[in-house]
Design an enzyme around this catalytic site. Structure first.
Site, PDB file in Angstrom:
ATOM      1  N   GLY A 159       0.792  -1.858  -0.100  1.00 19.60           N
ATOM      2  CA  GLY A 159       0.075   0.201  -0.049  1.00 19.60           C
ATOM      3  C   GLY A 159       0.746   0.548   0.177  1.00 19.60           C
ATOM      4  N   ARG A 160       0.412   2.036   0.504  1.00 17.86           N
ATOM      5  CA  ARG A 160       1.112   3.436   0.499  1.00 17.86           C
ATOM      6  C   ARG A 160       2.378   3.708   2.011  1.00 17.86           C
ATOM      7  NH1 ARG A 160      -4.830   6.463   1.475  1.00 17.86           N
ATOM      8  NH2 ARG A 160      -5.245   4.578   2.764  1.00 17.86           N
ATOM      9  N   ILE A 161       2.505   2.990   2.977  1.00 17.64           N
ATOM     10  CA  ILE A 161       3.129   2.325   3.246  1.00 17.64           C
ATOM     11  C   ILE A 161       4.465   1.425   2.360  1.00 17.64           C
ATOM     12  CG2 ILE A 161       4.496   2.403   5.819  1.00 17.64           C
ATOM     13  CD1 ILE A 161       1.576   2.639   6.453  1.00 17.64           C
ATOM     14  N   ARG A 182      -1.926  -8.344  -2.523  1.00 19.90           N
ATOM     15  CA  ARG A 182      -3.221  -8.616  -2.866  1.00 19.90           C
ATOM     16  C   ARG A 182      -3.552  -8.931  -4.212  1.00 19.90           C
ATOM     17  NH1 ARG A 182      -7.108  -7.354   1.617  1.00 19.90           N
ATOM     18  NH2 ARG A 182      -6.532  -5.312   1.529  1.00 19.90           N
ATOM     19  N   ILE A 241       6.066  -3.402  10.877  1.00 16.17           N
ATOM     20  CA  ILE A 241       5.796  -2.528  11.443  1.00 16.17           C
ATOM     21  C   ILE A 241       4.096  -2.327  11.021  1.00 16.17           C
ATOM     22  CG2 ILE A 241       7.377  -1.462  11.446  1.00 16.17           C
ATOM     23  CD1 ILE A 241       6.864   0.092   8.857  1.00 16.17           C
ATOM     24  N   ALA A 242       3.673  -3.488  10.639  1.00 20.36           N
ATOM     25  CA  ALA A 242       2.391  -3.898  10.001  1.00 20.36           C
ATOM     26  C   ALA A 242       0.596  -3.827  11.518  1.00 20.36           C
ATOM     27  CB  ALA A 242       2.046  -4.856   9.035  1.00 20.36           C
ATOM     28  N   ARG A 243       1.404  -4.775  12.242  1.00 17.32           N
ATOM     29  CA  ARG A 243      -0.376  -5.191  13.107  1.00 17.32           C
ATOM     30  C   ARG A 243       0.263  -5.960  14.132  1.00 17.32           C
ATOM     31  NH1 ARG A 243      -1.177  -0.940  13.273  1.00 17.32           N
ATOM     32  NH2 ARG A 243      -3.173   0.373  13.492  1.00 17.32           N
ATOM     33  N   GLU A 272      -0.558  -7.382  22.376  1.00 16.98           N
ATOM     34  CA  GLU A 272       0.154  -5.593  22.408  1.00 16.98           C
ATOM     35  C   GLU A 272      -1.275  -4.809  23.809  1.00 16.98           C
ATOM     36  OE1 GLU A 272       0.964  -3.853  18.655  1.00 16.98           O
ATOM     37  OE2 GLU A 272      -0.025  -2.116  19.622  1.00 16.98           O
ATOM     38  N   HIS A 290       4.840  -0.051  19.447  1.00 18.67           N
ATOM     39  CA  HIS A 290       4.056   0.565  18.487  1.00 18.67           C
ATOM     40  C   HIS A 290       4.497   1.872  17.599  1.00 18.67           C
ATOM     41  CE1 HIS A 290      -0.247   0.077  16.672  1.00 18.67           C
ATOM     42  NE2 HIS A 290       0.759   0.657  15.540  1.00 18.67           N
ATOM     43  N   ILE A 291       5.218   1.802  17.995  1.00 16.78           N
ATOM     44  CA  ILE A 291       5.575   4.168  17.811  1.00 16.78           C
ATOM     45  C   ILE A 291       5.837   5.051  16.110  1.00 16.78           C
ATOM     46  CG2 ILE A 291       6.543   4.404  20.136  1.00 16.78           C
ATOM     47  CD1 ILE A 291       9.273   4.237  18.474  1.00 16.78           C
TER      48      ILE A 291
HETATM   49  C1  DGY Z   1      -2.265   3.072  12.376  1.00 17.42           C
HETATM   50  O1  DGY Z   1      -2.324   4.308  11.608  1.00 17.42           O
HETATM   51  O2  DGY Z   1      -2.751   2.238  12.476  1.00 17.42           O
HETATM   52  C2  DGY Z   1      -0.518   2.970  12.959  1.00 17.42           C
HETATM   53  O3  DGY Z   1      -0.166   1.477  13.181  1.00 17.42           O
HETATM   54  C3  DGY Z   1      -0.028   3.561  13.912  1.00 17.42           C
HETATM   55  O4  DGY Z   1      -1.851   3.523  15.397  1.00 17.42           O
END
Ligand code: DGY
Length: 332
Positions: A159-161, A182, A241-243, A272, A290-291
């Site tokens: 995606g964008r990130i 996907r 860095i996703a979830r 978390e 989660h920063i």
């Molecule tokens: C989001 O925006 O989904 C990032 O994980 C920050 O919470």
């Protein structure tokens, strides 16, 4: 507008005073003390009589809550991810969900790269060694890490990130970028971030550094577990860095301990803010709370976007970043 006619909203986690003031100009606002996290029952209690809620991704908005909060019309998430929303249930209940995309893309990509670098180059592990007063030993391979420039960057979720991370890797570090998603990007987007689409199996096998940036869905649960880690290079690093829940954290901790991959950098965790205890006990993992989007300007922009969604919907019946626009359509 008189005070009595203002809709009532809840800010479910403390936000910056500027955001609160913006909301107070339009709403009767109930806030939450800094650091306080409401239990699901307390959240329901505080939402009684409220038309809107500003959530942070930690508050679950599901059928049970919606049934107990019949006045609620909008939940504005101060996050781009919205796996805390049951959007189908929200649509059935006529409650709009919004998220906070775009404003955090570059900042989050910066952090993805920071975590990749810290992981590959063993930054926190070597800092712990220095702080422990152990720098009286030296060897040629002291904290020798993995190369970053010129290596192969794998991105799962484009995606964008993901695209912003790809650009950093390709243009800044001369990396070969592979991705799996996907759906495949169009040619122009692939050219922009110099990324090549591959199967998930090829991505796992080829990446020197694998960054996870896909949204959490039930189908994405444990996308990276023991079987996937076994397909990675033993020298590889993994960055999430996703979830939380996208990686099987117990399987990852085992793999790190047994050096089946070299290292991992994790900003998100299953369950978390709890962190799997085995992850706390392996040295080759960088752990952050989660920063990824946490710079002051970006967190301000995210909070303002959430506030603007509340204002636009509750005062004008429109939204800037709606997730289930069917609700808006049904209301007009
Ligand atoms: C989001 O925006 O989904 C990032 O994980 C920050 O919470």
């Amino acid at each position: 507008m008189t005070g009595a006619s203002k809709p009532a909203i809840l800010i479910a986690r403390a936000v910056f005073p500027e955001v609160e003031s913006r909301l107070r100009a339009h709403f009767e606002v109930e806030t939450t003390p800094a650091g306080m996290v409401w239990s699901p029952d307390e959240l329901v209690q505080r939402l009684q009589g409220k038309s809107g809620v500003l959530t942070t991704g930690g508050e679950r908005i599901d059928a049970g809550l919606l049934a107990a909060c019949p006045t609620l019309r909008i939940a504005a998430n101060l996050a781009v991810g919205y796996n805390n929303f049951d959007l189908a249930a929200m649509s059935v209940a006529g409650v709009l969900g919004t998220n906070a995309p775009d404003v955090l893309t570059e900042t989050t990509a910066d952090f993805g790269f920071a975590l990749l670098m810290a992981t590959a180059r063993r930054v926190t592990e070597s800092e712990r060694f220095l702080r422990a007063g152990q720098w009286n030993q030296w060897s040629l391979d002291l904290f020798a890490g993995a190369e970053v420039h010129g290596t192969t960057l794998g991105i799962l979720g484009m995606g964008r990130i993901g695209r912003a991370i790809a650009r950093r890797g390709a243009h800044g570090f001369g990396m070969q970028v592979l991705y799996h998603n996907r759906s495949r990007l169009d040619e122009a987007s692939e050219a922009d971030c110099r990324a090549r689409y591959v199967s998930k199996a090829e991505l796992l096998a080829q990446a020197d550094h694998l960054v996870l940036v896909l949204p959490y869905t039930p189908e994405a649960h444990h996308s990276i577990g023991a079987a996937e880690i076994a397909q990675m290079k033993p020298s590889a690093t993994l960055v999430n860095i996703a979830r939380g829940g996208i990686v099987d954290d117990a399987a990852l901790a085992r793999a790190l301990r047994e050096r089946r991959i070299a290292a991992a950098g994790l900003d998100v965790f299953e369950g978390e803010p709890r962190v799997h205890p085995d992850l706390l006990n392996v040295p080759n993992v960088v752990l952050t709370p989660h920063i990824a989007s946490a710079t002051l300007p970006t967190r301000m922009a995210m909070a303002m976007l959430a506030a603007d969604n509340l204002i636009a919907y509750l005062t004008e019946g429109r939204a800037l970043t709606p997730l289930n626009p069917d609700v808006i359509k049904a209301a007009t």
